[in-house]
Design a protein around this motif. Structure first.
Motif, mmCIF file in Angstrom:
data_model
loop_
_atom_site.group_PDB
_atom_site.id
_atom_site.type_symbol
_atom_site.label_atom_id
_atom_site.label_comp_id
_atom_site.label_asym_id
_atom_site.label_seq_id
_atom_site.Cartn_x
_atom_site.Cartn_y
_atom_site.Cartn_z
ATOM 1 N N LYS A 126 44.380 29.810 25.303
ATOM 2 C CA LYS A 126 43.823 30.912 24.385
ATOM 3 C C LYS A 126 43.793 32.097 25.104
ATOM 4 O O LYS A 126 44.328 33.205 24.467
ATOM 5 N N TYR A 127 43.615 32.145 26.293
ATOM 6 C CA TYR A 127 43.469 33.245 27.151
ATOM 7 C C TYR A 127 44.999 33.802 27.322
ATOM 8 O O TYR A 127 45.281 34.989 27.349
ATOM 9 N N VAL A 128 45.690 32.907 27.750
ATOM 10 C CA VAL A 128 47.293 33.255 28.072
ATOM 11 C C VAL A 128 47.937 33.802 26.758
ATOM 12 O O VAL A 128 48.508 34.933 26.934
ATOM 13 N N LYS B 97 49.854 38.389 23.678
ATOM 14 C CA LYS B 97 50.154 39.326 22.476
ATOM 15 C C LYS B 97 49.745 40.596 22.781
ATOM 16 O O LYS B 97 50.248 41.451 22.178
ATOM 17 N N LYS B 98 48.908 40.908 23.912
ATOM 18 C CA LYS B 98 48.842 42.426 24.085
ATOM 19 C C LYS B 98 49.898 42.836 25.300
ATOM 20 O O LYS B 98 49.850 44.002 25.468
ATOM 21 N N LYS B 99 50.736 42.063 25.200
ATOM 22 C CA LYS B 99 51.910 42.463 26.330
ATOM 23 C C LYS B 99 51.511 42.709 27.483
ATOM 24 O O LYS B 99 52.283 43.299 28.353
ATOM 25 N N GLU B 100 50.321 41.970 27.952
ATOM 26 C CA GLU B 100 49.827 42.444 29.328
ATOM 27 C C GLU B 100 50.168 41.227 30.212
ATOM 28 O O GLU B 100 49.320 40.363 30.359
ATOM 29 N N ILE B 101 51.454 41.234 30.570
ATOM 30 C CA ILE B 101 51.738 40.059 31.489
ATOM 31 C C ILE B 101 52.048 40.192 32.912
ATOM 32 O O ILE B 101 52.253 39.321 33.602
ATOM 33 N N TYR C 98 48.997 44.705 35.449
ATOM 34 C CA TYR C 98 47.978 45.317 34.799
ATOM 35 C C TYR C 98 47.506 44.381 33.577
ATOM 36 O O TYR C 98 47.836 43.524 33.444
ATOM 37 N N GLY C 99 46.253 44.911 33.313
ATOM 38 C CA GLY C 99 45.456 44.187 32.244
ATOM 39 C C GLY C 99 44.180 43.934 32.688
ATOM 40 O O GLY C 99 43.875 44.172 33.623
ATOM 41 N N ARG C 100 43.197 43.369 31.826
ATOM 42 C CA ARG C 100 41.937 43.446 32.155
ATOM 43 C C ARG C 100 41.548 42.082 32.577
ATOM 44 O O ARG C 100 40.353 41.570 33.062
ATOM 45 N N PHE C 101 42.482 41.022 32.882
ATOM 46 C CA PHE C 101 42.039 39.590 32.920
ATOM 47 C C PHE C 101 41.761 39.294 34.639
ATOM 48 O O PHE C 101 40.835 38.566 34.827
ATOM 49 N N THR D 281 48.838 38.228 38.622
ATOM 50 C CA THR D 281 49.317 38.827 37.404
ATOM 51 C C THR D 281 48.355 38.449 36.275
ATOM 52 O O THR D 281 47.413 37.714 36.370
ATOM 53 N N ASN D 282 48.364 39.430 35.206
ATOM 54 C CA ASN D 282 47.221 39.075 34.326
ATOM 55 C C ASN D 282 47.462 37.585 33.385
ATOM 56 O O ASN D 282 46.452 37.035 33.136
ATOM 57 N N LEU D 283 48.777 37.216 33.522
ATOM 58 C CA LEU D 283 48.741 35.851 33.033
ATOM 59 C C LEU D 283 48.411 34.782 33.787
ATOM 60 O O LEU D 283 47.737 33.850 33.193
#
Ligand code: PLP
Length: 379
Positions: free
Chosen positions: A15-17, A22-26, A29-32, A243-245
């Motif tokens: 779900k989170y990956v 989807k947000k292309k935040e791989i 950067y990103g909020r995870f 990484t966000n991923l």
């Protein structure tokens, strides 16, 4: 094959990956990563948590921030994963290896105390090795298989000898000491979220501290020394940000942390209740450990029996192998200073790890227990 340590993955991580994809935040950067740190804080109760690419780099940054450079020494156990020692050497500092205590498999505090008392000289406010004249900087305590040594005593010793305390809690995420956060005892605590840990982000690590200055320094070093302005840097840093991923996988694991913890306890108590101590000793039972381990293991009477048991288990499609080979026995490390290794030498090749994955099925565990109880190591 029933695996020794397998990650416990279900739809949560997906779900989170997928959200990150989807947000292309791989990337970094990103909020995870922030969300991952928040979830980590709610469990380990540290004031500051910094998510990184691995436990190894968390250790390296810890040593650096504590002042590791040439002419300093960090005291560490020989019985550990190699990253504990690599992370010291990469700073230019010298590791000094110690034996482990048979009661908890963690660094032998009595031996450290003897060393500090008899093999160091005090100059101004610090202690120096009388052999190499290097400053004794820190102790790195490894929580072997998540076992907790007497942290209160270690903290007192560090205060007396003006030493920093780093806890390598790579496999012990979630552990508390007497109900308190590990960061209440140490300057820095590190965790690994590698795939073989019971909570994983695929690859990842966390540096935890209660000290804001330490946290800020670690953040700066891990982010290429970058300030808040674009392409503006304060120092020579590294790219160690998770990484966000990977953070997404970690969040997926942490949302089901209580389920993971419960499963861990169930596995350990089934081993503890059903394993026959007649032919092999099940150390946690002997130690009366009342918290959960990263890895369950049995101790055989000698190396030959341990080898026989590993072959026997493997034939039954049960994964097992000799675990950490002590650092002082590695060819590349033969010049590292060390103290007497009596217990380390006697135990590392008698210790046989047994499957401890969170997803271990009950009937598979019963098969393992039956096989172990049938094995007679004197045969
Ligand atoms: C005691 C110890 N320290 C450090 C590490 C390094 O962690 P990572 O694999 O995340 O770099 C490990 C990994 O298993 C470990 O067991």
């Amino acid at each position: 094959m029933i695996k020794l340590l397998e990650p416990y993955i279900d739809s949560e991580e997906k779900k989170y990956v997928l959200k990150a994809l989807k947000k292309k935040e791989i990337s970094t950067y990103g909020r995870f990563s922030n969300l991952f740190e928040d979830k980590v804080s709610s469990i380990n109760l540290a004031k500051y948590n910094l998510s990184l690419t691995s436990g190894s780099v968390a250790l390296y940054l810890s040593n650096k921030i504590c002042g590791a450079t040439n002419n300093t020494i960090i005291l560490a156990p020989s019985y550990t994963f190699v990253a504990t020692i690599n992370s010291i050497v990469h700073t230019g500092s010298s590791p000094w290896l110690f034996d482990i205590n048979p009661k908890n498999l963690c660094i032998d505090i009595n031996q450290i105390e003897e060393f500090l008392k008899n093999k160091t000289i005090k100059k101004k406010n610090n202690f120096y090795s009388s052999k190499t004249n290097e400053k004794i900087l820190a102790i790195c305590v490894v929580l072997t298989f998540s076992i907790l040594p007497d942290l209160k005593r270690i903290k007192i010793l560090c205060k007396k000898y003006k030493l920093k305390l780093i806890i390598d809690a790579a496999s012990a995420f979630g552990s508390k000491y007497k109900g308190r956060a590990l960061t209440d005892y140490a300057d820095i605590v590190i965790y690994s979220f590698n795939g073989n840990k019971y909570v994983t982000s695929g690859g990842g690590g966390v540096l935890s501290t209660n000290n804001k200055t330490i946290y800020k320094k670690a953040k700066l070093l891990a982010n290429n020394g970058k300030t808040n302005k674009k392409y503006d840097y304060k120092l020579f840093g590294h790219n160690y940000k998770i990484t966000n991923l990977h953070a997404a996988v970690g969040i997926g694991q942490l949302v089901k942390y209580s389920k993971i913890k419960k499963k861990k306890r169930e596995i350990q108590s089934l081993y503890s209740n059903k394993l026959d101590n007649k032919y092999l000793s099940f150390l946690p039972k002997i130690l009366n450990i009342n918290y959960f381990l990263w890895l369950n293991f049995v101790i055989l009477k000698d190396k030959k029996s341990a080898k026989k048991l590993i072959i026997y288990l493997n034939k039954k499609k049960i994964d097992s192998y000799f675990f950490w080979k002590p650092i002082h026995l590695q060819d590349f490390a033969n010049k590292i200073n060390k103290e007497n290794m009596k217990f380390t030498n006697s135990i590392w090749n008698r210790l046989v790890p047994i499957p401890s994955s969170i997803g271990l099925k009950k009937n598979d565990q019963i098969k393992i227990i039956k096989s172990l109880n049938k094995f007679k190591n004197d045969k």
